[in-house]
Scaffold this motif. Structure first.
Motif, short mmCIF file in Angstrom:
data_model
loop_
_atom_site.label_atom_id
_atom_site.label_comp_id
_atom_site.label_asym_id
_atom_site.label_seq_id
_atom_site.Cartn_x
_atom_site.Cartn_y
_atom_site.Cartn_z
N ILE B 42 4.77 7.21 1.95
CA ILE B 42 3.24 6.84 1.39
C ILE B 42 4.26 5.85 0.42
O ILE B 42 5.12 5.57 -0.01
N SER B 43 3.02 4.94 0.32
CA SER B 43 3.50 3.57 -0.53
C SER B 43 2.64 3.12 -1.48
O SER B 43 1.06 3.24 -0.87
N PHE B 44 3.07 2.94 -2.40
CA PHE B 44 1.74 2.16 -3.55
C PHE B 44 2.75 1.97 -4.88
O PHE B 44 3.36 2.05 -5.04
N THR B 45 1.39 1.41 -5.58
CA THR B 45 2.64 0.59 -7.16
C THR B 45 1.36 0.84 -7.99
O THR B 45 0.23 0.66 -7.59
N VAL B 46 1.98 0.96 -9.48
CA VAL B 46 0.98 1.15 -10.34
C VAL B 46 1.47 -0.11 -11.70
O VAL B 46 3.13 -0.19 -11.76
N ASP B 47 0.68 -0.81 -12.25
CA ASP B 47 1.27 -1.80 -12.39
C ASP B 47 0.33 -1.36 -14.52
O ASP B 47 -0.20 -0.50 -14.47
N PRO B 48 1.40 -1.73 -15.76
CA PRO B 48 0.24 -1.01 -16.83
C PRO B 48 -0.92 -1.41 -17.04
O PRO B 48 -1.58 -2.17 -16.63
#
Lengths: 331, 287
Positions: B42-48
């Motif tokens: 699983i890959s994902f990103t979160v920004d502020p």
């Protein structure tokens, strides 16, 4: 809260009244006539009748029971004239076999049983809680197995066996301890300790075994609770998580059990006291049963019942302090 | 460099990095029939200030993903791949090091607020201990922080309520307390694992509103885990659909909901019951 306490106390008084009634009824209906015991084999009917009058045994049940209860709260006198025997408040009867007031007999033996119970309780709580906690934290591993195997031994081996074994090995064979001799703590603290340490251990072993199993189960249950995951997610130190979040929920139910067990022990440890020759309530019970000294048997039975009822109330009140969910319902 | 950075700097963003970067995260549990991957690549990103919604049915691995980020997997669970917070690698850190991240950098809210709070302690104490575990200080300072947190999640009469026990609150209030606990140290990231599932619909809406509000005020990133597509469409900019531990699709929320090409996502969307649906015609999710 005050209303709750009053209600509990009222309930307890009712329970104690019923216990006294039933206990008295059982002894009234089932015991052999004490007059024969007191009088011996060569006894004339006149003498029997005289004893009956002295003890009030010629009266109907309700009168006898009333006299007994009045005796507890107001004292009473057995017989009349020159043969009169006074029995002070709280009068639990008079033992004509030993020529003593039952209350005095019980009171003089009680400190021994209390010493035994307190010492044993300290040991069994210590080993039960620590053992159970270790077993739970090391679930399925060596220390868990070790504690649980000892616990199984403690639960399955009868008390008198361990008592006799310890007495034989430690006192007779190895002579690490002198033979038990009842002394007051103030007179000879060392001797006192040497006398009590084995009986304490024997009693504590059985209870600690049971408690460690209960504590283990409770701690494992608590560790699986969602709030433990929350505690970890907050970044708390593992020792805080265990001591604050796991132990309190896990140990609160143990309080109930402890109250009952401790009260039971205060009422005398029959086997242990007999094996180690300690003159406590348990030994008194055993001796009285052998001699069929009814007033004494009646008194110790009643004492045990009162202790359990009182312990029950104390535990319930303690619970309202320990578990906030109970507290709100109670108030 | 990033692997060994000191813990104190986890809060400082490395240049060019995202708030949360999850890369090929795989969670493995040993079973009697060999290892089983409950989460796979699983890959994902979160920004502020951003929210990702992770959606899936029970057992899809969404909760395990969140526990893996926190390093709170049940005994036996292993993590491979990479989880970076502010560019600092979190996997393979010791429990001692991870403790500094939990609660301080990443706050977490769970599904059932009643069982997630310890019934034996006041809510105030349970918030205070979070503060004191990370910042130390006096009980008084901690109490002030707890009070402040309770006010921020709109607990009315917080000065009195702070000394109450969890069972004295309603379900929605309890979840607010959980949120207060999670945000009291102003974490960079909030992981909310089915935070509205145990609540009724009106309370759900209030909690979602509160979370959005807090996010706007603090700029924290959010990982929002749910099986409820209606909820995720309201709160998340990005949606990750999971099934059986693998990613089915990922993309901007409106794209996923409006134009999905994935039969599984389609089936999930179709499975949302609507008023007037005949129970008998509701399809099972089995593409």
């Amino acid at each position: 809260m005050l209303w709750y306490i009053l209600r509990r106390l009222g309930g307890a008084v009712l329970v104690l009244f019923l216990i006294s009634l039933f206990t008295y009824a059982i002894f009234f209906l089932l015991s052999p006539d004490p007059a024969y015991q007191i009088c011996g084999k060569t006894c004339s009917p006149e003498r029997i009748a005289q004893i009956h009058t002295t003890l009030g045994l010629d009266q109907p049940f309700w009168v006898q029971y009333r006299d007994f209860m009045v005796g507890i709260f107001g004292g009473r006198t057995f017989g009349t004239g020159a043969n009169a025997v006074a029995c002070d408040v709280p009068c639990l009867g008079f033992s004509f076999q030993t020529n003593q007031q039952v209350t005095e007999m019980v009171a003089s033996r009680f400190p021994v049983s209390a010493t035994l119970a307190v010492g044993a309780a300290v040991l069994w709580l210590l080993f039960g809680v620590v053992g159970g906690l270790i077993a739970a934290l090391k679930e399925g591993r060596f220390w868990d197995r070790a504690v649980m195997v000892s616990a199984l031994a403690g639960i399955s081996v009868p008390n008198y066996f361990i008592a006799l074994l310890l007495q034989y090995v430690i006192i007779v064979q190895l002579q690490w301890l002198p033979f038990p001799q009842q002394v007051d703590f103030g007179d000879d603290p060392l001797r006192w300790f040497q006398t009590y340490i084995l009986p304490w251990s024997v009693l504590a072993f059985a209870y600690a075994a049971m408690y460690s199993r209960i504590v283990r189960t409770n701690v494992i249950d608590t560790l699986g609770q969602n709030f433990m995951r929350t505690a970890r997610a907050k970044g708390l130190h593992p020792s805080t998580i265990i001591s604050r979040h796991a132990l309190r929920p896990a140990l609160t139910p143990v309080v109930t059990l402890f109250g009952m067990d401790f009260a039971g022990l205060l009422g005398g440890a029959l086997i242990t006291e007999t094996v180690f020759g300690l003159n406590g309530i348990g030994k008194l019970t055993a001796d009285s049963i052998t001699k069929n000294d009814q007033p004494v048997i009646m008194a110790v039975t009643l004492l045990a019942a009162v202790l359990v009822v009182v312990a029950n109330i104390i535990v319930d009140l303690a619970y309202t302090g320990l578990d906030p969910r109970v507290r709100v319902k109670a108030s | 460099m990033s692997d060994q950075t000191s813990l104190k700097t986890v809060g400082i963003r490395l240049p060019g990095s995202r708030l949360l970067e999850v890369d090929d995260l795989t969670v493995t549990f040993p079973t009697s029939r060999g290892d089983a991957d409950v989460v796979k690549d699983i890959s994902f990103t979160v920004d502020p200030g951003q929210t990702i919604g992770i959606v899936g049915e029970s057992g899809s691995g969404k909760s395990m993903t969140s526990l893996a980020i926190m390093g709170l997997l049940p005994r036996g669970g292993r993590t491979t791949g990479s989880v970076k917070l502010n560019g600092h690698e979190l996997t393979a850190r010791s429990d001692r090091e991870m403790r500094r991240v939990r609660g301080e950098r990443i706050g977490m809210v769970f599904q059932d607020p009643l069982s997630s709070l310890n019934p034996y302690y006041t809510v105030g104490l349970q918030i205070e201990e979070t503060y004191r575990a990370h910042r130390g200080g006096s009980r008084r300072a901690a109490r002030k922080v707890a009070l402040d947190a309770l006010q921020r999640v709109r607990i009315r009469d917080a000065e009195t309520r702070i000394d109450h026990y969890p069972h004295q609150f309603s379900g929605g209030m309890r979840q607010r307390i959980m949120i207060a606990m999670a945000i009291c140290l102003e974490p960079d990231l909030l992981i909310a694992d089915e935070p509205t599932t145990a609540l009724d619909v009106t309370v759900q809406a209030q909690i979602l509103e509160l979370l959005t509000e807090l996010q706007d005020a603090t700029g924290m990133g959010m990982v929002f885990i749910t099986h409820d597509l209606a909820v995720v469409s309201e709160i998340a900019e990005t949606v990750l659909v999971m099934r059986g531990g693998v990613q089915i699709e990922q993309g901007p929320a409106e794209d996923v909901f409006a134009r999905t090409t994935q039969p599984y996502t389609r089936a999930l969307l179709d499975a949302v019951p609507r008023l007037g649906d005949d129970v008998a015609t509701m399809k099972e999710v089995r593409p």
